[in-house]
Design a protein around this motif. Structure first.
Motif, PDB file in Angstrom:
ATOM      1  N   LEU A 148      23.288   8.962   7.180  1.00  0.00           N
ATOM      2  CA  LEU A 148      23.439   9.091   8.627  1.00  0.00           C
ATOM      3  C   LEU A 148      22.211   9.749   9.255  1.00  0.00           C
ATOM      4  N   LEU A 149      21.584  10.658   8.527  1.00  0.00           N
ATOM      5  CA  LEU A 149      20.455  11.408   9.067  1.00  0.00           C
ATOM      6  C   LEU A 149      19.123  10.673   8.949  1.00  0.00           C
ATOM      7  N   LEU A 150      19.006   9.763   7.984  1.00  0.00           N
ATOM      8  CA  LEU A 150      17.707   9.176   7.654  1.00  0.00           C
ATOM      9  C   LEU A 150      16.990   8.480   8.807  1.00  0.00           C
ATOM     10  N   PRO A 151      17.675   7.695   9.652  1.00  0.00           N
ATOM     11  CA  PRO A 151      16.918   7.025  10.727  1.00  0.00           C
ATOM     12  C   PRO A 151      16.173   7.990  11.637  1.00  0.00           C
ATOM     13  N   VAL A 152      16.838   9.072  12.047  1.00  0.00           N
ATOM     14  CA  VAL A 152      16.181  10.043  12.928  1.00  0.00           C
ATOM     15  C   VAL A 152      15.086  10.786  12.176  1.00  0.00           C
ATOM     16  N   MET A 153      15.365  11.176  10.941  1.00  0.00           N
ATOM     17  CA  MET A 153      14.364  11.884  10.145  1.00  0.00           C
ATOM     18  C   MET A 153      13.132  11.019   9.915  1.00  0.00           C
ATOM     19  N   PRO A 194       6.392   6.302   1.271  1.00  0.00           N
ATOM     20  CA  PRO A 194       7.835   6.550   1.395  1.00  0.00           C
ATOM     21  C   PRO A 194       8.231   7.860   0.716  1.00  0.00           C
ATOM     22  N   VAL A 195       9.276   8.468   1.216  1.00  0.00           N
ATOM     23  CA  VAL A 195       9.821   9.694   0.644  1.00  0.00           C
ATOM     24  C   VAL A 195      11.110   9.343  -0.097  1.00  0.00           C
ATOM     25  N   ARG A 196      11.187   9.746  -1.355  1.00  0.00           N
ATOM     26  CA  ARG A 196      12.389   9.490  -2.156  1.00  0.00           C
ATOM     27  C   ARG A 196      13.360  10.653  -1.972  1.00  0.00           C
ATOM     28  N   VAL A 197      14.596  10.318  -1.627  1.00  0.00           N
ATOM     29  CA  VAL A 197      15.637  11.339  -1.458  1.00  0.00           C
ATOM     30  C   VAL A 197      16.682  11.121  -2.549  1.00  0.00           C
ATOM     31  N   GLN A 214       7.624   8.401   8.500  1.00  0.00           N
ATOM     32  CA  GLN A 214       7.658   7.908   7.121  1.00  0.00           C
ATOM     33  C   GLN A 214       9.019   7.297   6.822  1.00  0.00           C
ATOM     34  N   VAL A 215       9.039   6.386   5.879  1.00  0.00           N
ATOM     35  CA  VAL A 215      10.285   5.794   5.421  1.00  0.00           C
ATOM     36  C   VAL A 215      10.905   6.719   4.378  1.00  0.00           C
ATOM     37  N   LEU A 216      12.189   7.054   4.541  1.00  0.00           N
ATOM     38  CA  LEU A 216      12.929   7.848   3.562  1.00  0.00           C
ATOM     39  C   LEU A 216      13.936   6.937   2.870  1.00  0.00           C
ATOM     40  N   SER A 258      12.928  17.789  11.230  1.00  0.00           N
ATOM     41  CA  SER A 258      13.512  16.441  11.304  1.00  0.00           C
ATOM     42  C   SER A 258      15.011  16.475  11.015  1.00  0.00           C
ATOM     43  N   VAL A 259      15.443  17.341  10.100  1.00  0.00           N
ATOM     44  CA  VAL A 259      16.869  17.479   9.801  1.00  0.00           C
ATOM     45  C   VAL A 259      17.615  18.032  11.014  1.00  0.00           C
ATOM     46  N   VAL A 260      17.065  19.076  11.614  1.00  0.00           N
ATOM     47  CA  VAL A 260      17.710  19.701  12.772  1.00  0.00           C
ATOM     48  C   VAL A 260      17.786  18.727  13.942  1.00  0.00           C
ATOM     49  N   LEU A 261      16.702  17.965  14.156  1.00  0.00           N
ATOM     50  CA  LEU A 261      16.724  16.961  15.214  1.00  0.00           C
ATOM     51  C   LEU A 261      17.836  15.947  14.986  1.00  0.00           C
ATOM     52  N   ALA A 262      17.975  15.505  13.733  1.00  0.00           N
ATOM     53  CA  ALA A 262      19.010  14.524  13.415  1.00  0.00           C
ATOM     54  C   ALA A 262      20.407  15.103  13.621  1.00  0.00           C
ATOM     55  N   LEU A 263      20.634  16.313  13.121  1.00  0.00           N
ATOM     56  CA  LEU A 263      21.958  16.931  13.230  1.00  0.00           C
ATOM     57  C   LEU A 263      22.335  17.249  14.671  1.00  0.00           C
ATOM     58  N   ALA A 264      21.335  17.402  15.526  1.00  0.00           N
ATOM     59  CA  ALA A 264      21.610  17.767  16.920  1.00  0.00           C
ATOM     60  C   ALA A 264      21.897  16.564  17.810  1.00  0.00           C
TER      61      ALA A 264
END
Length: 320
Positions: A48-53, A29-32, A59-61, A268-274
């Motif tokens: 809001l972004l985590l599911p797509v990322m 897992p990735v800790r944010v 990996q689980v964030l 992954s961030v850009v994909l989520a934001l788009a």
């Protein structure tokens, strides 16, 4: 037009990245880290972004809220984490712009200790007041403050809000006493309860309370009115010449995180934001999505550090 341009750029990025594999280093897992309490602007945006990322990275964030004044604690923890891509930080214009000069001894260096990944959004800050305050405009608020010098308190949700307020009070020629809170959610509750008189809140934090009559708005710090609070005038519209104070959020990794890992997380961030759903949700929250490159985001951070340093020193704002 600027908002439309950003949306178009995000759409182009989505097409460009969709066919590219997103490398991963492990299934761990990735800790944010988020330097504020749950429910605040930084917390809501990353969730809001985590599911797509998470799906893109395989990996689980997991969000780790470490609330503290001005987001210092989470930033310090992230700066000391192993640079392996398993610890990330949601920063903002306070943690990575204002804090660099506001603190005489800061436990992290906003530039040296981090790699910018991508900016999530930008917005303005609402100058929100308790309903007991008289008037409707920022000039009404200034007149009341001048009639009661040193008697009004400002709830401070973070470093950007503190500097935005201090520079505005200085320009208006009034004295306001700062009371610091560990994020937007507790400072908003303190304002509603009447513990403080005014605060600098994002449209996300302020909107439901403004519409319910629990708070009143004296203006917004952005150059343009917020699409979710179109009735709230800007400071520029109210005669506060040259005053503009945007607020942004974005994602960082510890310095020396491998370049390929930064690139994968960035994609992954850009994909989520788009995604249309997230763009619509951001718009509902009064946020303009950005999704810039690590290099462009680094330029934003560097520019803000210099801009805020100049303001703090010129206005002789007390350092912590």
């Amino acid at each position: 037009m600027k908002s439309l341009a950003r949306v178009l750029l995000l759409g182009i990025a989505l097409v460009a990245y969709a066919s590219q594999p997103l490398a991963q280093v492990s299934k761990r897992p990735v800790r944010v880290l988020v330097g504020a309490a749950p429910g605040g602007p930084s917390d809501v945006q990353i969730r809001l972004l985590l599911p797509v990322m998470s799906e893109a990275l395989g990996q689980v964030l997991i969000v780790d809220n470490r609330a503290s004044a001005n987001g210092v604690l989470a930033s310090e923890i992230a700066s000391r984490a192993a640079p392996d891509g398993h610890t990330l930080l949601v920063g903002n214009s306070g943690t990575h712009g204002v804090n660099a000069t506001l603190y005489t001894r800061l436990g992290y260096d906003p530039i040296r200790d981090f790699v910018p990944i991508s900016q999530f959004s930008t917005t303005g800050l609402v100058v929100a007041g308790h309903p007991r305050l008289p008037g409707k405009s920022i000039q009404d608020f200034a007149a009341h403050a001048k009639a009661h010098p040193g008697k009004l308190n400002a709830g401070i949700p973070g470093a950007t809000g503190e500097l935005a307020g201090d520079s505005l009070w200085a320009q208006l020629g009034i004295k306001i006493v700062n009371v610091r809170y560990k994020g937007s959610a507790p400072s908003t509750q303190a304002l509603i309860a009447g513990e403080v008189d005014v605060s600098m809140l994002t449209p996300l934090a302020a909107r439901p309370h403004l519409h319910a009559g629990r708070l009143k708005a004296f203006g917004i710090t952005s150059a343009d009115r917020s699409p979710v609070l179109p009735e709230v005038p800007t400071m520029l519209e109210q005669g506060v010449t040259g005053y503009e104070f945007p607020f942004w959020n974005g994602l960082f990794a510890p310095a020396n995180t491998p370049k390929e890992r930064i690139e994968a997380i960035h994609r992954s961030v850009v994909l989520a934001l788009a995604t249309p759903e997230i763009q619509a949700r951001y718009a509902e929250l009064g946020l303009t999505p950005v999704g810039n490159t690590p290099h462009a985001f680094a330029q934003v951070v560097n520019s803000d550090v210099a801009k805020f340093r100049k303001l703090i020193l010129e206005l002789k704002i007390p350092r912590l």
